[in-house]
Design a protein around this motif. Sequence first.
Motif, PDB file in Angstrom:
ATOM      1  N   ARG A 163      -3.781  -1.112 -37.483  1.00  0.00           N
ATOM      2  CA  ARG A 163      -4.610   0.004 -37.954  1.00  0.00           C
ATOM      3  C   ARG A 163      -5.658   0.393 -36.913  1.00  0.00           C
ATOM      4  O   ARG A 163      -6.063   1.552 -36.826  1.00  0.00           O
ATOM      5  CB  ARG A 163      -5.289  -0.393 -39.273  1.00  0.00           C
ATOM      6  CG  ARG A 163      -6.061   0.743 -39.935  1.00  0.00           C
ATOM      7  CD  ARG A 163      -6.396   0.409 -41.382  1.00  0.00           C
ATOM      8  NE  ARG A 163      -7.239  -0.758 -41.483  1.00  0.00           N
ATOM      9  CZ  ARG A 163      -8.567  -0.719 -41.383  1.00  0.00           C
ATOM     10  NH1 ARG A 163      -9.192   0.419 -41.151  1.00  0.00           N
ATOM     11  NH2 ARG A 163      -9.279  -1.827 -41.522  1.00  0.00           N
ATOM     12  N   LEU A 164      -6.045  -0.593 -36.086  1.00  0.00           N
ATOM     13  CA  LEU A 164      -7.040  -0.336 -35.042  1.00  0.00           C
ATOM     14  C   LEU A 164      -6.397   0.156 -33.744  1.00  0.00           C
ATOM     15  O   LEU A 164      -7.081   0.333 -32.737  1.00  0.00           O
ATOM     16  CB  LEU A 164      -7.848  -1.606 -34.774  1.00  0.00           C
ATOM     17  CG  LEU A 164      -8.747  -2.076 -35.928  1.00  0.00           C
ATOM     18  CD1 LEU A 164      -9.368  -3.432 -35.607  1.00  0.00           C
ATOM     19  CD2 LEU A 164      -9.834  -1.042 -36.222  1.00  0.00           C
ATOM     20  N   GLY A 165      -5.069   0.342 -33.771  1.00  0.00           N
ATOM     21  CA  GLY A 165      -4.401   0.970 -32.639  1.00  0.00           C
ATOM     22  C   GLY A 165      -3.581   0.061 -31.752  1.00  0.00           C
ATOM     23  O   GLY A 165      -3.031   0.519 -30.743  1.00  0.00           O
ATOM     24  N   VAL A 166      -3.462  -1.233 -32.101  1.00  0.00           N
ATOM     25  CA  VAL A 166      -2.662  -2.143 -31.273  1.00  0.00           C
ATOM     26  C   VAL A 166      -1.178  -1.906 -31.541  1.00  0.00           C
ATOM     27  O   VAL A 166      -0.735  -1.941 -32.688  1.00  0.00           O
ATOM     28  CB  VAL A 166      -3.028  -3.616 -31.565  1.00  0.00           C
ATOM     29  CG1 VAL A 166      -2.182  -4.549 -30.714  1.00  0.00           C
ATOM     30  CG2 VAL A 166      -4.509  -3.856 -31.298  1.00  0.00           C
ATOM     31  N   ARG A 167      -0.417  -1.681 -30.496  1.00  0.00           N
ATOM     32  CA  ARG A 167       1.013  -1.388 -30.654  1.00  0.00           C
ATOM     33  C   ARG A 167       1.832  -2.643 -30.918  1.00  0.00           C
ATOM     34  O   ARG A 167       2.751  -2.648 -31.737  1.00  0.00           O
ATOM     35  CB  ARG A 167       1.534  -0.722 -29.382  1.00  0.00           C
ATOM     36  CG  ARG A 167       1.043   0.696 -29.164  1.00  0.00           C
ATOM     37  CD  ARG A 167       1.944   1.700 -29.833  1.00  0.00           C
ATOM     38  NE  ARG A 167       1.682   3.049 -29.365  1.00  0.00           N
ATOM     39  CZ  ARG A 167       2.427   4.087 -29.694  1.00  0.00           C
ATOM     40  NH1 ARG A 167       3.474   3.931 -30.471  1.00  0.00           N
ATOM     41  NH2 ARG A 167       2.138   5.285 -29.256  1.00  0.00           N
ATOM     42  N   LYS A 168       1.528  -3.710 -30.183  1.00  0.00           N
ATOM     43  CA  LYS A 168       2.340  -4.926 -30.238  1.00  0.00           C
ATOM     44  C   LYS A 168       1.629  -5.998 -31.037  1.00  0.00           C
ATOM     45  O   LYS A 168       0.523  -6.433 -30.677  1.00  0.00           O
ATOM     46  CB  LYS A 168       2.592  -5.435 -28.811  1.00  0.00           C
ATOM     47  CG  LYS A 168       3.408  -6.711 -28.729  1.00  0.00           C
ATOM     48  CD  LYS A 168       4.867  -6.438 -29.037  1.00  0.00           C
ATOM     49  CE  LYS A 168       5.722  -7.686 -28.868  1.00  0.00           C
ATOM     50  NZ  LYS A 168       7.141  -7.411 -29.097  1.00  0.00           N
ATOM     51  N   THR A 169       2.223  -6.431 -32.134  1.00  0.00           N
ATOM     52  CA  THR A 169       1.656  -7.523 -32.917  1.00  0.00           C
ATOM     53  C   THR A 169       2.711  -8.602 -33.127  1.00  0.00           C
ATOM     54  O   THR A 169       3.896  -8.311 -33.314  1.00  0.00           O
ATOM     55  CB  THR A 169       1.140  -7.044 -34.295  1.00  0.00           C
ATOM     56  OG1 THR A 169       2.198  -6.399 -35.008  1.00  0.00           O
ATOM     57  CG2 THR A 169      -0.030  -6.086 -34.131  1.00  0.00           C
TER      58      THR A 169
END
Length: 452
Positions: free
Chosen positions: A319-325
């Motif tokens: 939700r904070l914009g990180v593409r890779k989790t």
Amino acid sequence: MKIIIAGAGAVGTHLARLMSRDHEDCTLVDEDAERLEGLDSEYDIMTMEGSPTSIKTLKEAGAEDADIFVAVTPDESRNMTSCIMAHAIGAKKTVARIDNYEYLSPKMGSFFRNIGIDSLIYPEVLAAIDINNGLKMSWVRQRWDVHGGALVMLGIKLRATCEILNRPLRELCGPDDPYHIVAVKREGETIIPGGNDELRLNDLAYFMTTKEYIPYIRKIVGKEQYADVKNVIIMGGGKTSVRAALTAPKYLDIKIIETDEHRCEQLNELLSDTDTMVIHGDGRNISLLMEEGIKHTQAFVALTSNAETNILACLTAKRLGVRKTIAMVENLDYVDMAEELDIGTIINKKTIAASHIYQMMLDAKVSNLRSLMMVDADVAEFTAEEGSPVTKKPVKSLGLPFGVAIGGLVRNDVGMLVNGNSQIEAGDTVMIFCHEQKMNKMEKFFKAASIW
């Protein structure tokens, strides 16, 4: 094959499930009767209550004529002791789960074999390898290298930017095209695709290709806008985090957020030879994440011992914009939920360890076997023996079981894709993708045989 597994925890029970599907003679031993309850009826195995370090228990379990004895209790010392005892009694091969990285030194191999321990398994090290493979590409859910990268399998979530949606695969994956689709996960169902199948929006597709065509695959699936991973935040400072940080590519800037202040001090000592930054705090705290630059972070890795925490933290990071989790999900009941929530890469070190041990139990020359939880399938490298059935006919005439796909092969260190007319030769390393637990059925194709 007669197999004894000591320890009915997550690794032991998952390994027992693998053995059960192959109908092997398997006995699962544990001191806790509650852990064993119902397993003998759920799986096609025997269970026995008792201590794996008891000679009486080992003999009653049949260690004297066991082909392989596996000790995967939570206690490293008990695992090693029980392997030594089982070997002394007569077990042909032993495997011990450990948590001391020093034991994995190549110099120690002959020492452990001399005392009766043939192989050592460190689940956190195996998990760290998968994590770092996942961090190499921000746009890939899963990466699997065959024969040191001569062939590469990429698991990719297909979005609206993908150029190859809604077209028959026969138009996309011909004999001369640089990739094959070996499997597709769609709405909970795994598909081993044929020429008439199509890729659809939100499919998880597994591509087999060679390293030089990875940029091409990235283009056609519409992932060129994904920034390459450079900044990584890891939540949780356990053993897996340490191994991942110590073995990560040098170009990655890693921060580890850990809630326990004493553990932070330990991490600073353990990681003193790296540039890893250790931060005392809660990785779920949005203010802390913003302060530590989450907006400029390409990958967020949640490795606490709590699956729910890891899943929620990854959702927050996305939700904070990180593409890779990447989320560690040790409770298998949560894997489907994590997938439905579009978490990204899911790591389960216990199934990774069980798959690694399972590989040792196959008779054929098998290496690098992995279970792909997302598609309920196994993928492995088989080496074709001289005179084996797989070398005697073209691939289209081999009569492979349904649910099996050959993704490619490596010959003289050169990777190449396979089609129906391909002829496998002795010494080739062949990538086999098996859905619905058929890996053991592939052994006969690769073992030397006088009659086809």
